[in-house]
Design a protein around this motif. Structure first.
Motif, PDB file in Angstrom:
ATOM      1  N   ALA A   1      -1.688 -39.656 -10.320  1.00 43.28           N
ATOM      2  CA  ALA A   1      -1.144 -40.762 -11.101  1.00 43.28           C
ATOM      3  C   ALA A   1      -0.439 -40.258 -12.358  1.00 43.28           C
ATOM      4  O   ALA A   1       0.534 -40.868 -12.826  1.00 43.28           O
ATOM      5  CB  ALA A   1      -2.262 -41.734 -11.483  1.00 43.28           C
ATOM      6  N   LEU A   2      -0.898 -39.154 -12.892  1.00 38.80           N
ATOM      7  CA  LEU A   2      -0.306 -38.602 -14.113  1.00 38.80           C
ATOM      8  C   LEU A   2       0.993 -37.848 -13.841  1.00 38.80           C
ATOM      9  O   LEU A   2       1.907 -37.856 -14.670  1.00 38.80           O
ATOM     10  CB  LEU A   2      -1.304 -37.653 -14.796  1.00 38.80           C
ATOM     11  N   PHE A   3       1.105 -37.213 -12.658  1.00 39.62           N
ATOM     12  CA  PHE A   3       2.225 -36.310 -12.430  1.00 39.62           C
ATOM     13  C   PHE A   3       3.157 -36.705 -11.276  1.00 39.62           C
ATOM     14  O   PHE A   3       4.184 -36.062 -11.085  1.00 39.62           O
ATOM     15  CB  PHE A   3       1.695 -34.889 -12.160  1.00 39.62           C
ATOM     16  N   GLN A   4       2.804 -37.748 -10.502  1.00 34.43           N
ATOM     17  CA  GLN A   4       3.663 -38.135  -9.391  1.00 34.43           C
ATOM     18  C   GLN A   4       4.222 -39.549  -9.592  1.00 34.43           C
ATOM     19  O   GLN A   4       4.692 -39.850 -10.680  1.00 34.43           O
ATOM     20  CB  GLN A   4       2.886 -38.002  -8.079  1.00 34.43           C
ATOM     21  N   THR A   5       4.157 -40.397  -8.570  1.00 31.95           N
ATOM     22  CA  THR A   5       4.786 -41.720  -8.665  1.00 31.95           C
ATOM     23  C   THR A   5       3.770 -42.831  -8.385  1.00 31.95           C
ATOM     24  O   THR A   5       3.797 -43.442  -7.304  1.00 31.95           O
ATOM     25  CB  THR A   5       5.964 -41.828  -7.669  1.00 31.95           C
ATOM     26  N   PRO A   6       2.879 -43.122  -9.332  1.00 31.62           N
ATOM     27  CA  PRO A   6       1.882 -44.180  -9.110  1.00 31.62           C
ATOM     28  C   PRO A   6       2.486 -45.574  -9.047  1.00 31.62           C
ATOM     29  O   PRO A   6       1.833 -46.521  -8.609  1.00 31.62           O
ATOM     30  CB  PRO A   6       0.962 -44.042 -10.331  1.00 31.62           C
ATOM     31  N   GLU A   7       3.758 -45.710  -9.468  1.00 34.06           N
ATOM     32  CA  GLU A   7       4.387 -47.031  -9.462  1.00 34.06           C
ATOM     33  C   GLU A   7       4.530 -47.625  -8.071  1.00 34.06           C
ATOM     34  O   GLU A   7       4.809 -48.830  -7.933  1.00 34.06           O
ATOM     35  CB  GLU A   7       5.765 -46.973 -10.142  1.00 34.06           C
TER      36      GLU A   7
ATOM     37  N   SER B   1     -12.027 -37.164  -4.735  1.00 29.72           N
ATOM     38  CA  SER B   1     -10.806 -37.925  -4.437  1.00 29.72           C
ATOM     39  C   SER B   1     -10.398 -38.793  -5.619  1.00 29.72           C
ATOM     40  O   SER B   1      -9.199 -39.008  -5.854  1.00 29.72           O
ATOM     41  CB  SER B   1     -11.010 -38.790  -3.187  1.00 29.72           C
ATOM     42  N   PHE B   2     -11.375 -39.281  -6.383  1.00 29.73           N
ATOM     43  CA  PHE B   2     -11.067 -40.068  -7.581  1.00 29.73           C
ATOM     44  C   PHE B   2     -10.361 -39.217  -8.630  1.00 29.73           C
ATOM     45  O   PHE B   2      -9.332 -39.616  -9.187  1.00 29.73           O
ATOM     46  CB  PHE B   2     -12.345 -40.671  -8.170  1.00 29.73           C
ATOM     47  N   ILE B   3     -10.891 -38.037  -8.897  1.00 21.99           N
ATOM     48  CA  ILE B   3     -10.273 -37.143  -9.886  1.00 21.99           C
ATOM     49  C   ILE B   3      -8.891 -36.705  -9.416  1.00 21.99           C
ATOM     50  O   ILE B   3      -7.939 -36.654 -10.209  1.00 21.99           O
ATOM     51  CB  ILE B   3     -11.182 -35.920 -10.125  1.00 21.99           C
ATOM     52  N   ALA B   4      -8.758 -36.412  -8.118  1.00 16.52           N
ATOM     53  CA  ALA B   4      -7.460 -36.017  -7.568  1.00 16.52           C
ATOM     54  C   ALA B   4      -6.441 -37.148  -7.713  1.00 16.52           C
ATOM     55  O   ALA B   4      -5.270 -36.906  -8.042  1.00 16.52           O
ATOM     56  CB  ALA B   4      -7.608 -35.627  -6.104  1.00 16.52           C
ATOM     57  N   MET B   5      -6.866 -38.386  -7.485  1.00 14.53           N
ATOM     58  CA  MET B   5      -5.960 -39.519  -7.608  1.00 14.53           C
ATOM     59  C   MET B   5      -5.488 -39.686  -9.051  1.00 14.53           C
ATOM     60  O   MET B   5      -4.321 -40.007  -9.308  1.00 14.53           O
ATOM     61  CB  MET B   5      -6.638 -40.804  -7.134  1.00 14.53           C
ATOM     62  N   ILE B   6      -6.393 -39.474 -10.022  1.00 15.37           N
ATOM     63  CA  ILE B   6      -6.012 -39.563 -11.433  1.00 15.37           C
ATOM     64  C   ILE B   6      -4.942 -38.523 -11.747  1.00 15.37           C
ATOM     65  O   ILE B   6      -3.955 -38.805 -12.447  1.00 15.37           O
ATOM     66  CB  ILE B   6      -7.242 -39.351 -12.343  1.00 15.37           C
ATOM     67  N   MET B   7      -5.120 -37.318 -11.232  1.00 19.31           N
ATOM     68  CA  MET B   7      -4.124 -36.260 -11.434  1.00 19.31           C
ATOM     69  C   MET B   7      -2.768 -36.648 -10.844  1.00 19.31           C
ATOM     70  O   MET B   7      -1.719 -36.465 -11.477  1.00 19.31           O
ATOM     71  CB  MET B   7      -4.616 -34.968 -10.776  1.00 19.31           C
TER      72      MET B   7
ATOM     73  N   ALA C   1      -3.612 -30.485  -7.587  1.00 21.44           N
ATOM     74  CA  ALA C   1      -2.620 -29.505  -8.030  1.00 21.44           C
ATOM     75  C   ALA C   1      -1.928 -28.835  -6.856  1.00 21.44           C
ATOM     76  O   ALA C   1      -0.710 -28.576  -6.900  1.00 21.44           O
ATOM     77  CB  ALA C   1      -3.277 -28.452  -8.917  1.00 21.44           C
ATOM     78  N   THR C   2      -2.681 -28.565  -5.793  1.00 18.94           N
ATOM     79  CA  THR C   2      -2.082 -27.946  -4.612  1.00 18.94           C
ATOM     80  C   THR C   2      -1.000 -28.842  -4.018  1.00 18.94           C
ATOM     81  O   THR C   2       0.094 -28.379  -3.682  1.00 18.94           O
ATOM     82  CB  THR C   2      -3.154 -27.645  -3.546  1.00 18.94           C
ATOM     83  N   GLY C   3      -1.297 -30.133  -3.899  1.00 20.36           N
ATOM     84  CA  GLY C   3      -0.310 -31.073  -3.371  1.00 20.36           C
ATOM     85  C   GLY C   3       0.921 -31.178  -4.253  1.00 20.36           C
ATOM     86  O   GLY C   3       2.056 -31.243  -3.759  1.00 20.36           O
ATOM     87  N   ILE C   4       0.715 -31.173  -5.568  1.00 22.40           N
ATOM     88  CA  ILE C   4       1.822 -31.331  -6.515  1.00 22.40           C
ATOM     89  C   ILE C   4       2.758 -30.126  -6.474  1.00 22.40           C
ATOM     90  O   ILE C   4       3.976 -30.266  -6.306  1.00 22.40           O
ATOM     91  CB  ILE C   4       1.284 -31.545  -7.948  1.00 22.40           C
ATOM     92  N   VAL C   5       2.201 -28.921  -6.634  1.00 21.53           N
ATOM     93  CA  VAL C   5       3.066 -27.741  -6.736  1.00 21.53           C
ATOM     94  C   VAL C   5       3.673 -27.361  -5.386  1.00 21.53           C
ATOM     95  O   VAL C   5       4.797 -26.853  -5.326  1.00 21.53           O
ATOM     96  CB  VAL C   5       2.303 -26.544  -7.356  1.00 21.53           C
ATOM     97  N   TYR C   6       2.948 -27.632  -4.286  1.00 22.69           N
ATOM     98  CA  TYR C   6       3.524 -27.329  -2.975  1.00 22.69           C
ATOM     99  C   TYR C   6       4.689 -28.269  -2.682  1.00 22.69           C
ATOM    100  O   TYR C   6       5.698 -27.861  -2.094  1.00 22.69           O
ATOM    101  CB  TYR C   6       2.462 -27.429  -1.891  1.00 22.69           C
ATOM    102  N   GLY C   7       4.548 -29.520  -3.106  1.00 21.26           N
ATOM    103  CA  GLY C   7       5.654 -30.463  -2.959  1.00 21.26           C
ATOM    104  C   GLY C   7       6.890 -29.998  -3.715  1.00 21.26           C
ATOM    105  O   GLY C   7       8.026 -30.129  -3.242  1.00 21.26           O
TER     106      GLY C   7
ATOM    107  N   ILE D   1       3.375 -37.947  -1.191  1.00 23.96           N
ATOM    108  CA  ILE D   1       2.181 -37.297  -1.712  1.00 23.96           C
ATOM    109  C   ILE D   1       1.319 -38.289  -2.486  1.00 23.96           C
ATOM    110  O   ILE D   1       0.086 -38.287  -2.376  1.00 23.96           O
ATOM    111  CB  ILE D   1       2.570 -36.093  -2.595  1.00 23.96           C
ATOM    112  N   SER D   2       1.957 -39.153  -3.272  1.00 19.96           N
ATOM    113  CA  SER D   2       1.212 -40.173  -4.016  1.00 19.96           C
ATOM    114  C   SER D   2       0.465 -41.097  -3.068  1.00 19.96           C
ATOM    115  O   SER D   2      -0.699 -41.441  -3.298  1.00 19.96           O
ATOM    116  CB  SER D   2       2.156 -40.982  -4.913  1.00 19.96           C
ATOM    117  N   SER D   3       1.119 -41.508  -1.985  1.00 13.78           N
ATOM    118  CA  SER D   3       0.467 -42.397  -1.020  1.00 13.78           C
ATOM    119  C   SER D   3      -0.734 -41.708  -0.382  1.00 13.78           C
ATOM    120  O   SER D   3      -1.756 -42.347  -0.117  1.00 13.78           O
ATOM    121  CB  SER D   3       1.465 -42.828   0.066  1.00 13.78           C
ATOM    122  N   GLN D   4      -0.631 -40.402  -0.158  1.00  5.35           N
ATOM    123  CA  GLN D   4      -1.733 -39.644   0.427  1.00  5.35           C
ATOM    124  C   GLN D   4      -2.982 -39.714  -0.443  1.00  5.35           C
ATOM    125  O   GLN D   4      -4.081 -40.010   0.052  1.00  5.35           O
ATOM    126  CB  GLN D   4      -1.318 -38.180   0.601  1.00  5.35           C
ATOM    127  N   TYR D   5      -2.832 -39.466  -1.727  1.00  4.58           N
ATOM    128  CA  TYR D   5      -3.994 -39.395  -2.611  1.00  4.58           C
ATOM    129  C   TYR D   5      -4.521 -40.771  -2.994  1.00  4.58           C
ATOM    130  O   TYR D   5      -5.738 -40.945  -3.160  1.00  4.58           O
ATOM    131  CB  TYR D   5      -3.647 -38.583  -3.854  1.00  4.58           C
TER     132      TYR D   5
END
Length: 299
Positions: free
Chosen positions: A195-201, A187-193, A79-85, A38-42
């Motif tokens: 980065a905060l809740f998934q695996t930006p590393e 897409s920028f705002i979604a990516m920030i979200m 949020a949809t991507g995060i909670v559905y995951g 999911i992180s790679s997608q955004y």
């Protein structure tokens, strides 16, 4: 013929979303986590949106109003991507899809509340048909529901709510902002979200750009960010939030068919019937709306 263009754009965008679950499963099969996929997608989706913006625009993006719309669109997209995951962790895939598809009636309900109206007869009939078709197409009748973690139900319903809210937010136009700029900012705002809740590393540890995760991210970014957001931004304001939610039911038949073709999953005759029922349900409000517009033109 032009009356069909915008509904078809919504259907195509939803079809793109229908491919995502299979691609995430393929990534998981290669040893990646759902969070990494999911992180790679955004992340890659934002990079693609940036390239598109730089290639077509010659100035920095500016707001002429509508900041709240862009902000909420980006938040609900992520949020949809995060909670559905998360829902996929606790629910069988078929049941997770059914929970997500509650967005059809939730989206219509939100549209009715916002516009202070009751559902039209075609919308009501369509929702009933879609509900039956969804149950059949997802194969839920063969799933044992005992012992399912309560968090799966919560995350699944949350995904439906955020997707419905995103659909209704996309119905709002932002004056003075073209589609490419809106895609870039959302897409920028979604990516920030993310980065905060998934695996930006995966960016700085090199995993994203040196392994096959990049290929999955590229496909997910195109089919989960660039194409659907671009089409939704153009078509949803023309079609309306309620009808767009109904037309987006196309995501389920596509998800089922792609999983059968790519993952070699079995397809029962009940699922085939369910897909046909969904396709029928989708056409009811669209056909009724087009007939209404044609009658108005004649008058």
């Amino acid at each position: 013929m032009k009356l069909w263009i915008y509904p078809l754009m919504v259907v195509f965008a939803a079809s793109c979303y229908g491919t995502l679950s299979t691609m995430v499963k393929l990534a998981i099969g290669e040893g990646y986590s759902a969070s990494e996929a999911i992180s790679s997608q955004y992340i890659i989706g934002f990079l693609l949106a940036t390239v598109l913006y730089m290639a077509t625009q010659r100035k920095l993006p500016r707001f002429h109003g509508g900041f709240k719309v862009i902000l909420l669109a980006g938040i609900f997209t992520a949020a949809t991507g995060i909670v559905y995951g998360q829902a996929l962790i606790y629910l069988p895939a078929s049941l997770a899809v059914v929970m997500l598809f509650q967005f059809t009636w939730i989206g219509t309900l939100i549209d009715c509340i916002v516009r202070r109206r009751l559902p039209t007869r075609p919308e009501f009939i369509s929702l009933l048909v879609l509900f039956v078709g969804t149950i059949l197409a997802a194969g839920v009748l063969d799933v044992d529901l005992s012992g399912i973690d309560w968090r799966g139900w919560v995350y699944g319903f949350a995904a439906a709510v955020t997707f419905a809210l995103n659909m209704n937010i996309n119905a709002k136009q932002v004056d003075g902002m073209n589609t490419t700029t809106r895609l870039f900012l959302v897409s920028f705002i979604a990516m920030i979200m993310i980065a905060l809740f998934q695996t930006p590393e995966i960016v700085w540890n090199g995993k994203l750009f040196t392994e096959s995760l990049f290929i999955y991210g590229l496909a997910l970014g195109l089919l989960g960010i660039i194409i659907p957001i671009y089409f939704f931004v153009i078509a949803v304001p023309k079609v309306g939030g309620a009808m767009s939610s109904i037309l987006s039911a196309m995501e389920l038949p596509v998800a089922v068919m792609v999983s059968v073709i790519v993952l070699s999953e079995t397809l029962s005759w009940l699922q085939v019937v369910g897909i046909l029922v969904i396709l029928t349900g989708m056409t009811i409000p669209t056909y009724a709306d087009i007939r209404k517009k044609k009658k108005l033109k004649v008058v």
